[in-house]
Enzyme design. Structure first.
Site, PDB file in Angstrom:
ATOM      1  N   CYS A   1       0.841  -1.197   0.000  1.00  0.00           N
ATOM      2  CA  CYS A   1       0.000   0.000   0.000  1.00  0.00           C
ATOM      3  C   CYS A   1       0.877   1.249   0.000  1.00  0.00           C
ATOM      4  O   CYS A   1       2.041   1.219   0.417  1.00  0.00           O
ATOM      5  CB  CYS A   1      -0.885  -0.032   1.249  1.00  0.00           C
ATOM      6  SG  CYS A   1      -1.881   1.451   1.510  1.00  0.00           S
TER       7      CYS A   1
ATOM      8  N   THR B   1       0.602   3.472   2.086  1.00  0.00           N
ATOM      9  CA  THR B   1       0.967   3.663   3.491  1.00  0.00           C
ATOM     10  C   THR B   1       2.264   2.936   3.816  1.00  0.00           C
ATOM     11  O   THR B   1       3.114   3.451   4.568  1.00  0.00           O
ATOM     12  CB  THR B   1      -0.168   3.168   4.410  1.00  0.00           C
ATOM     13  OG1 THR B   1      -1.326   3.960   4.176  1.00  0.00           O
ATOM     14  CG2 THR B   1       0.217   3.274   5.867  1.00  0.00           C
TER      15      THR B   1
ATOM     16  N   HIS C   1       5.004   5.109   2.651  1.00  0.00           N
ATOM     17  CA  HIS C   1       5.240   6.220   3.579  1.00  0.00           C
ATOM     18  C   HIS C   1       6.018   5.749   4.809  1.00  0.00           C
ATOM     19  O   HIS C   1       6.948   6.424   5.269  1.00  0.00           O
ATOM     20  CB  HIS C   1       3.908   6.834   4.017  1.00  0.00           C
ATOM     21  CG  HIS C   1       3.272   7.699   2.975  1.00  0.00           C
ATOM     22  ND1 HIS C   1       3.833   8.873   2.532  1.00  0.00           N
ATOM     23  CD2 HIS C   1       2.098   7.570   2.297  1.00  0.00           C
ATOM     24  CE1 HIS C   1       3.054   9.423   1.616  1.00  0.00           C
ATOM     25  NE2 HIS C   1       2.003   8.654   1.451  1.00  0.00           N
TER      26      HIS C   1
ATOM     27  N   CYS D   1     -11.108   1.475  19.485  1.00  0.00           N
ATOM     28  CA  CYS D   1     -11.232   1.244  20.922  1.00  0.00           C
ATOM     29  C   CYS D   1     -12.678   1.159  21.380  1.00  0.00           C
ATOM     30  O   CYS D   1     -12.995   0.493  22.369  1.00  0.00           O
ATOM     31  CB  CYS D   1     -10.489   2.339  21.701  1.00  0.00           C
ATOM     32  SG  CYS D   1     -11.312   3.952  21.753  1.00  0.00           S
TER      33      CYS D   1
END
Length: 340
Positions: A37, A39, A42, A91
């Protein structure tokens, strides 16, 4: 069990993964395919992902596989099931989870970001994150569910109307999925703006009505010639750089909506013309990850209504992860898959 650990500073090491007992609600997935990806790119260059990265960790958050073992309390999947994994774990207690915007969760935890992920032979995953794939679906396609789910969230944000015209800026894997989702959402015409020829060709094959080379053609001028208006109702930016952002804003017609979808480089700044926003009455929005859309992505993949095979161009073993990341950065690739 082997996995390739990210050590920080562009360094990787393939090691044995310590085996352990499953928690009652955990599943051991034998990874079949894991996508590289933006990401991951990065993170490779030192930026954070959807959550903070603390090496050593096994990256890889776009993956599918086969259930190998299940914990004592698992009742959602069974040994032998083919599954796609939603990496994002919220969460459920913070302010944003409480107001229905869990993609902004202040305690977000992600498989393949700050918990060992899919660039490995096996991965331990909470059963809540597993979604069943039809066994007739290629597992490589199942690895595309996470980015597809993110695209679905972006499309949801746009509130597209039947008959809208759409311009997609960027013909990488995200842009080519966005082309297809725009058609499924009722777009009357979809234009893909992409400088690389082979990506334009695949764009036409998966549903774009027209393609434009933004390096050699004026995008607003071509939109005027193709559609009769100097812009489209919806523009989806799927590159993540300042040049593409400028092209996206130029491609929006008066009253149009611009979705800045891709993850930009940290610190990127675009000099926005407030005059253009005012006179064109633009709506400009972002989109973050995939809240409550992973199951819909899997349903689309199971139905065969989205073409993913043409997007997967390169495959690497887990011990060649750096090469896979470098290939994902290249114009030669569209989607790079690791494993299998």
């Amino acid at each position: 069990m082997k996995g390739t650990y990210f050590l920080g500073n562009k360094r990787f090491e393939t090691r044995e993964i310590p085996s352990r007992d499953l928690a009652p609600d955990e599943v051991l997935v034998r990874v079949a395919a894991c996508g590289v990806c933006g990401t991951d790119v990065h993170i490779y260059h030192g930026s954070k992902g959807s959550a903070e990265v603390t090496p050593p960790v096994i990256l890889g958050h776009e993956f599918s596989g086969v259930v190998e073992k299940v914990g004592s309390a698992v009742d959602k999947v069974a040994v032998g099931d083919h599954v796609s994994v939603d990496p994002n774990i919220y969460c459920g207690r913070c302010h944003f989870c409480g107001i229905g915007k869990k993609q902004m969760c202040t305690n977000l935890f992600a498989v393949g970001v700050n918990r060992d992920g899919g660039f490995a032979e096996y991965c331990y995953v909470p059963q809540s994150q597993c979604y069943k794939l039809d066994k007739s679906v290629p597992l490589e396609n199942g690895a595309m569910a996470e980015p597809l789910a993110c695209c679905l969230h972006g499309i949801d944000r746009l509130n597209m109307r039947q008959g809208d015209t759409v311009c997609v800026v960027g013909g990488g894997p995200i842009g080519l999925m966005m082309v297809q989702l725009a058609r499924l959402s009722g777009a009357s015409r979809v234009v893909l703006s992409e400088p690389v020829q082979h990506r334009r060709e695949i764009g036409l094959s998966v549903g774009a009505d027209y393609v434009v080379d933004p390096v050699n053609e004026s995008l607003p001028q071509r939109l005027q010639e193709l559609l009769g208006t100097q812009g489209t109702d919806v523009v989806i930016e799927s590159v993540g750089n300042v040049i593409a952002t400028g092209q996206a804003i130029e491609a929006a017609k008066h009253g149009g909506t611009v979705l800045l979808f891709s993850v930009p480089k940290v610190g990127s700044v675009y000099p926005l013309s407030l005059d253009d926003v005012f006179h064109k009455e633009l709506t400009i929005m972002g989109s973050k990850i995939n809240p409550d859309t992973h199951e819909r992505a899997v349903q689309l993949i199971n139905s065969g209504r989205i073409q993913l095979k043409p997007l997967i161009t390169h495959r690497y073993p887990i011990d060649q992860l750096e090469e896979a990341i470098l290939m994902q950065m290249s114009d030669e690739s569209i989607k790079v898959i690791v494993g299998g």
